[in-house]
Design a protein around this motif. Structure first.
Motif, mmCIF file in Angstrom:
data_model
loop_
_atom_site.group_PDB
_atom_site.id
_atom_site.type_symbol
_atom_site.label_atom_id
_atom_site.label_comp_id
_atom_site.label_asym_id
_atom_site.label_seq_id
_atom_site.Cartn_x
_atom_site.Cartn_y
_atom_site.Cartn_z
ATOM 1 N N THR A 55 31.781 47.388 23.302
ATOM 2 C CA THR A 55 32.264 47.820 24.610
ATOM 3 C C THR A 55 32.263 49.332 24.758
ATOM 4 O O THR A 55 32.532 50.070 23.811
ATOM 5 N N GLY A 56 31.961 49.781 25.979
ATOM 6 C CA GLY A 56 32.058 51.189 26.324
ATOM 7 C C GLY A 56 33.087 51.419 27.408
ATOM 8 O O GLY A 56 33.861 52.364 27.367
ATOM 9 N N GLN A 57 33.097 50.501 28.386
ATOM 10 C CA GLN A 57 34.086 50.545 29.462
ATOM 11 C C GLN A 57 34.608 49.136 29.714
ATOM 12 O O GLN A 57 33.825 48.193 29.823
ATOM 13 N N VAL A 58 35.920 49.010 29.805
ATOM 14 C CA VAL A 58 36.568 47.737 30.097
ATOM 15 C C VAL A 58 37.600 48.005 31.188
ATOM 16 O O VAL A 58 38.463 48.871 31.018
ATOM 17 N N TYR A 59 37.499 47.283 32.301
ATOM 18 C CA TYR A 59 38.493 47.492 33.349
ATOM 19 C C TYR A 59 38.503 46.322 34.327
ATOM 20 O O TYR A 59 37.495 45.642 34.528
ATOM 21 N N ALA A 60 39.662 46.095 34.903
ATOM 22 C CA ALA A 60 39.829 45.055 35.912
ATOM 23 C C ALA A 60 39.544 45.640 37.282
ATOM 24 O O ALA A 60 39.676 46.843 37.507
ATOM 25 N N ASN A 61 39.128 44.772 38.210
ATOM 26 C CA ASN A 61 38.923 45.160 39.598
ATOM 27 C C ASN A 61 39.930 44.455 40.485
ATOM 28 O O ASN A 61 40.493 43.418 40.113
ATOM 29 N N CYS A 62 40.118 44.980 41.680
ATOM 30 C CA CYS A 62 41.042 44.373 42.629
ATOM 31 C C CYS A 62 40.467 43.047 43.143
ATOM 32 O O CYS A 62 39.278 42.770 42.995
ATOM 33 N N PRO A 63 41.294 42.208 43.775
ATOM 34 C CA PRO A 63 40.836 40.894 44.237
ATOM 35 C C PRO A 63 40.095 40.915 45.568
ATOM 36 O O PRO A 63 39.712 39.858 46.066
ATOM 37 N N LYS A 64 39.872 42.087 46.136
ATOM 38 C CA LYS A 64 39.281 42.164 47.469
ATOM 39 C C LYS A 64 37.923 41.464 47.550
ATOM 40 O O LYS A 64 37.088 41.597 46.649
ATOM 41 N N TYR A 65 37.736 40.739 48.647
ATOM 42 C CA TYR A 65 36.463 40.160 49.048
ATOM 43 C C TYR A 65 35.975 39.024 48.148
ATOM 44 O O TYR A 65 34.821 38.600 48.253
ATOM 45 N N ILE A 66 36.831 38.502 47.273
ATOM 46 C CA ILE A 66 36.465 37.344 46.459
ATOM 47 C C ILE A 66 36.857 36.088 47.217
ATOM 48 O O ILE A 66 38.040 35.887 47.532
ATOM 49 N N GLN A 67 35.892 35.236 47.527
ATOM 50 C CA GLN A 67 36.188 33.967 48.179
ATOM 51 C C GLN A 67 36.750 33.006 47.129
ATOM 52 O O GLN A 67 36.227 32.925 46.008
ATOM 53 N N ALA A 68 37.799 32.304 47.482
ATOM 54 C CA ALA A 68 38.422 31.375 46.530
ATOM 55 C C ALA A 68 37.541 30.136 46.382
ATOM 56 O O ALA A 68 37.242 29.444 47.359
ATOM 57 N N ARG A 69 37.127 29.878 45.157
ATOM 58 C CA ARG A 69 36.362 28.696 44.803
ATOM 59 C C ARG A 69 36.943 28.122 43.519
ATOM 60 O O ARG A 69 37.361 28.863 42.646
#
Length: 314
Positions: free
Chosen positions: A142-156
């Motif tokens: 790994t070089g970069q590890v990070y979480a992203n916000c939940p924006k624009y993810i359609q629930a499936r």
């Protein structure tokens, strides 16, 4: 069996590269981006390791020997991707398994990985470098590890793996432009994935979502899509600013079909047609170099539940 290499030692700099800085400055978000840089880390925390073990789909971004960038993916039962320790991720993708890995993993190659839980609207990005590869898959440091916000993810919600097809799987169909069926599928898409790469910072894979129609095929060789407000780091657009080569992946979550596109992207800051994309801060225009259609590429089947509440109204 390919050889193994020692982990590279050039991932310690967590600063933004020049492409990201240029886009942040143009967007006027330098201070916000500077605060977000603290979320970047080299190591995999325990909560992230648990998240990886629970996923059945992993999106990949990488470039081939010819320099073209591709977005691809691999699937498996939970546990097929896992953290071996706080710096290494193992991805099991046995030869013959239904998956799209383009290009083939090579020792020392940059790799961007995106793990998503659509139902929970959670995602995590892991960018690194491949340190070993064999017929059973590959391992990346790994070089970069990070979480992203939940924006624009359609629930499936993942429902099942479909039965393996009888006989040989359909061969990928390659072309230099979109056909009518592919243009219609893109017009119906509410999700796609984009791969980009920076010459020094490496590869990245990211998610894009919106209401159906948010991606538009202007003609058989050109797509335009909006850039909505996000975390202000501009990892994807920063890479495009530095190197326009990019890859897109459209998945049909109901039947497993996949469309991969490789080409070049450009940021349009003052596009006159931005008025046709409600909620967009800017547009991205993508010129197709090659399209690869693979029917029944994936066995994973998902049930649509709800659009993201962050999606701008169409």
């Amino acid at each position: 069996m390919r050889r193994r290499m020692d982990p590279p030692a050039d991932f310690s700099d967590m600063e933004y590269h020049e492409g990201e800085l240029a886009v942040q400055q143009r967007a006027g978000v330098q201070e916000l981006a500077a605060r977000m840089s603290g979320t970047l880390r080299e190591t995999i925390p325990a909560v992230a390791a648990q998240f990886l073990r629970e996923q059945n789909l992993l999106i990949l971004g990488a470039s081939g020997p010819d320099g073209r960038v591709w977005a691809s993916a691999v699937e498996g039962v939970p546990g097929f991707v896992r953290a071996q320790d706080d710096r290494h991720v193992r991805v099991n993708a046995p030869s013959g398994q239904t998956c799209l890995i383009v290009p083939e993993p090579e020792i020392g190659g940059d790799i961007g990985m995106l793990a998503l839980d659509f139902a929970a609207r959670k995602r995590m990005r892991i960018n690194g470098r491949i340190v070993s590869a064999d017929d059973g898959g590959f391992t990346a440091v790994t070089g970069q590890v990070y979480a992203n916000c939940p924006k624009y993810i359609q629930a499936r919600r993942f429902e099942r793996f479909s039965s393996a097809p009888d006989g040989a799987a359909p061969a990928p169909q390659r072309s230099s432009r979109l056909n009518g069926r592919q243009m219609r599928e893109i017009a119906r898409a509410d999700t796609f994935f984009i791969a980009t790469r920076h010459p020094q910072a490496g590869a990245d894979a990211s998610h894009r979502g919106g209401r159906p129609g948010f991606v538009r095929a202007i003609d058989e060789c050109t797509l335009v899509f909006p850039d909505y407000p996000g975390n202000n780091m501009f990892n994807t657009l920063g890479n495009i600013e530095a190197d326009p080569r990019a890859g897109l992946l459209f998945l049909n979550f109901e039947n497993g079909d996949a469309l991969q596109l490789t080409g070049e992207a450009a940021i349009e800051w003052d596009a006159p047609d931005i008025r046709h994309f409600p909620g967009a801060d800017r547009l991205v225009r993508f010129r197709i170099g090659e399209a690869v259609q693979t029917d029944s590429a994936f066995r994973s089947r998902y049930r649509f539940e709800a659009y993201s509440p962050f999606n701008p109204a169409g």
